[in-house]
Design a protein around this motif. Structure first.
Motif, short mmCIF file in Angstrom:
data_model
loop_
_atom_site.label_atom_id
_atom_site.label_comp_id
_atom_site.label_asym_id
_atom_site.label_seq_id
_atom_site.Cartn_x
_atom_site.Cartn_y
_atom_site.Cartn_z
N TRP A 110 0.81 -1.21 0.00
CA TRP A 110 0.00 0.00 0.00
C TRP A 110 0.85 1.27 0.00
O TRP A 110 0.42 2.31 -0.45
N ASP A 111 2.06 1.21 0.55
CA ASP A 111 2.99 2.34 0.48
C ASP A 111 4.30 1.80 -0.06
O ASP A 111 5.06 1.15 0.65
N ILE A 112 4.58 2.06 -1.32
CA ILE A 112 5.74 1.48 -2.00
C ILE A 112 7.03 2.18 -1.57
O ILE A 112 8.09 1.55 -1.50
N LYS A 119 12.78 10.46 -0.41
CA LYS A 119 12.71 11.85 -0.86
C LYS A 119 11.89 11.92 -2.14
O LYS A 119 11.68 10.92 -2.82
N GLY A 120 11.45 13.12 -2.49
CA GLY A 120 10.73 13.30 -3.73
C GLY A 120 9.29 13.69 -3.52
O GLY A 120 8.82 13.89 -2.38
N GLU A 121 8.56 13.81 -4.61
CA GLU A 121 7.18 14.26 -4.60
C GLU A 121 6.25 13.10 -4.24
O GLU A 121 6.20 12.09 -4.93
N ARG A 122 5.52 13.25 -3.14
CA ARG A 122 4.59 12.23 -2.71
C ARG A 122 3.35 12.24 -3.60
O ARG A 122 2.75 13.30 -3.85
N ILE A 123 2.97 11.05 -4.08
CA ILE A 123 1.82 10.95 -4.98
C ILE A 123 0.96 9.76 -4.59
O ILE A 123 1.39 8.86 -3.87
N GLY A 161 -5.32 1.21 -5.68
CA GLY A 161 -4.49 2.39 -5.50
C GLY A 161 -3.36 2.12 -4.52
O GLY A 161 -3.39 1.17 -3.75
N PHE A 162 -2.34 2.97 -4.59
CA PHE A 162 -1.23 2.89 -3.64
C PHE A 162 -0.55 4.25 -3.55
O PHE A 162 -0.71 5.11 -4.42
N ASP A 163 0.20 4.44 -2.47
CA ASP A 163 0.95 5.67 -2.25
C ASP A 163 2.43 5.43 -2.52
O ASP A 163 2.96 4.35 -2.23
N THR A 164 3.10 6.45 -3.04
CA THR A 164 4.51 6.30 -3.37
C THR A 164 5.12 7.68 -3.58
O THR A 164 4.51 8.70 -3.23
N VAL A 165 6.32 7.73 -4.11
CA VAL A 165 6.91 8.97 -4.59
C VAL A 165 7.03 8.87 -6.11
O VAL A 165 7.17 7.78 -6.66
N LEU A 219 -1.01 4.68 -22.03
CA LEU A 219 -0.02 4.43 -20.98
C LEU A 219 0.22 5.66 -20.10
O LEU A 219 1.09 5.64 -19.23
N LEU A 220 -0.54 6.72 -20.33
CA LEU A 220 -0.33 7.97 -19.59
C LEU A 220 -1.34 8.11 -18.44
O LEU A 220 -2.55 8.09 -18.66
N ALA A 221 -0.82 8.26 -17.23
CA ALA A 221 -1.66 8.55 -16.07
C ALA A 221 -1.92 10.05 -16.01
O ALA A 221 -1.02 10.85 -16.24
N LYS A 222 -3.14 10.42 -15.69
CA LYS A 222 -3.55 11.82 -15.69
C LYS A 222 -3.42 12.41 -14.28
O LYS A 222 -3.96 11.87 -13.31
N ARG A 223 -2.74 13.54 -14.20
CA ARG A 223 -2.48 14.20 -12.92
C ARG A 223 -3.69 15.03 -12.49
O ARG A 223 -4.24 15.82 -13.26
N THR A 224 -4.10 14.83 -11.25
CA THR A 224 -5.17 15.63 -10.65
C THR A 224 -4.75 15.94 -9.21
O THR A 224 -3.70 15.51 -8.74
N GLU A 225 -5.57 16.70 -8.52
CA GLU A 225 -5.35 16.97 -7.09
C GLU A 225 -6.64 16.72 -6.33
O GLU A 225 -7.73 17.02 -6.82
N ARG A 226 -6.51 16.17 -5.14
CA ARG A 226 -7.67 15.91 -4.30
C ARG A 226 -7.27 16.12 -2.85
O ARG A 226 -6.32 15.49 -2.37
N ASP A 227 -7.97 17.02 -2.20
CA ASP A 227 -7.70 17.33 -0.79
C ASP A 227 -6.24 17.70 -0.57
O ASP A 227 -5.61 17.30 0.42
N GLY A 228 -5.69 18.47 -1.52
CA GLY A 228 -4.31 18.93 -1.41
C GLY A 228 -3.26 17.88 -1.72
O GLY A 228 -2.07 18.13 -1.55
N LYS A 229 -3.68 16.71 -2.21
CA LYS A 229 -2.75 15.63 -2.51
C LYS A 229 -2.72 15.38 -4.01
O LYS A 229 -3.75 15.44 -4.68
N ILE A 230 -1.53 15.09 -4.53
CA ILE A 230 -1.39 14.81 -5.96
C ILE A 230 -1.81 13.38 -6.24
O ILE A 230 -1.33 12.43 -5.60
#
Length: 206
Positions: A40-42, A48-52, A111-115, A176-187
């Motif tokens: 669930w959290d890879i 470090k890096g951008e949390r997504i 779904g899962f969380d990662t950087v 093959l392209l994932a679409k970037r959005t924001e929800r509740d301040g999270k990418i």
């Protein structure tokens, strides 16, 4: 006299049935076996890096979500480094870069969380755009399907990616392209995988 030869008949195929949840993701099947489920959290807490967040559906040829899918994901860290057992200090402490998730039995969502991964070296001096490798298995799929998730906001890197450029048609590359959005301040990156039909996701024979 012509001798008639007996040929072996093809044996029935075995698909990945519901046992995959019990054996590979027992927590989702109601079995408390592991202290922590894989996947669930890879990235882990120290990466470090951008949390997504990455999430989506697996959709069959009728347009319906498949609700008993298991996905495995593996990726580089934000600096483009994969976990190397021979050099464990190459990535941040706790960074796994690999995970296993299953779809929600009611909605089909996964779904899962990662950087967000960085660019990684390719063959012959090329550079691969940031991506996450995915392996998909489910009931009705005889052989696991391999695909890649790229990020739609990495336009320049995607244009030079040697694997994406193997896909001849631009509309096929778009699957093959994932679409970037924001929800509740999270990418959040949305990536729906279509098994068949119009806009079928590109799968790789590896």
């Amino acid at each position: 006299m012509v001798q008639k030869l007996d040929y072996l008949r093809e044996t029935p195929s075995q698909t990945a049935g519901p046992y995959v949840h019990i054996g590979l993701a027992p927590g989702a099947a109601g079995f408390d076996i592991y202290d922590q489920e894989m996947g669930w959290d890879i990235a882990g807490p120290n990466a470090k890096g951008e949390r997504i967040r990455v999430e989506g559906l697996v959709i069959d040829g009728t347009g319906s979500p498949v609700k008993d899918v298991m996905l495995e994901a593996w990726q580089a860290d934000s600096q483009g480094r994969y976990v190397d057992p021979k050099n464990p200090d190459a990535t941040e402490e706790g960074f796994c870069g690999w995970g296993r998730v299953i779809t929600n039995f009611e909605t089909g969502e996964w779904g899962f969380d990662t950087v967000k991964p960085g660019t990684v070296p390719g063959r012959n001096g090329s550079t691969q755009a940031p991506h996450i490798n995915l392996w998909v298995v489910a009931r009705g799929i005889n052989i696991g399907l391999n695909t890649r998730l790229y990020f739609d906001d990495e336009t320049a890197a995607n244009a030079d990616d040697p694997v994406l450029n193997v896909v001849e048609w631009e509309n096929r590359r778009a699957t093959l392209l994932a679409k970037r959005t924001e929800r509740d301040g999270k990418i959040v990156y949305r990536f729906d995988i279509k098994l068949q039909g119009e806009n079928e996701t590109v799968f790789f024979d590896i």
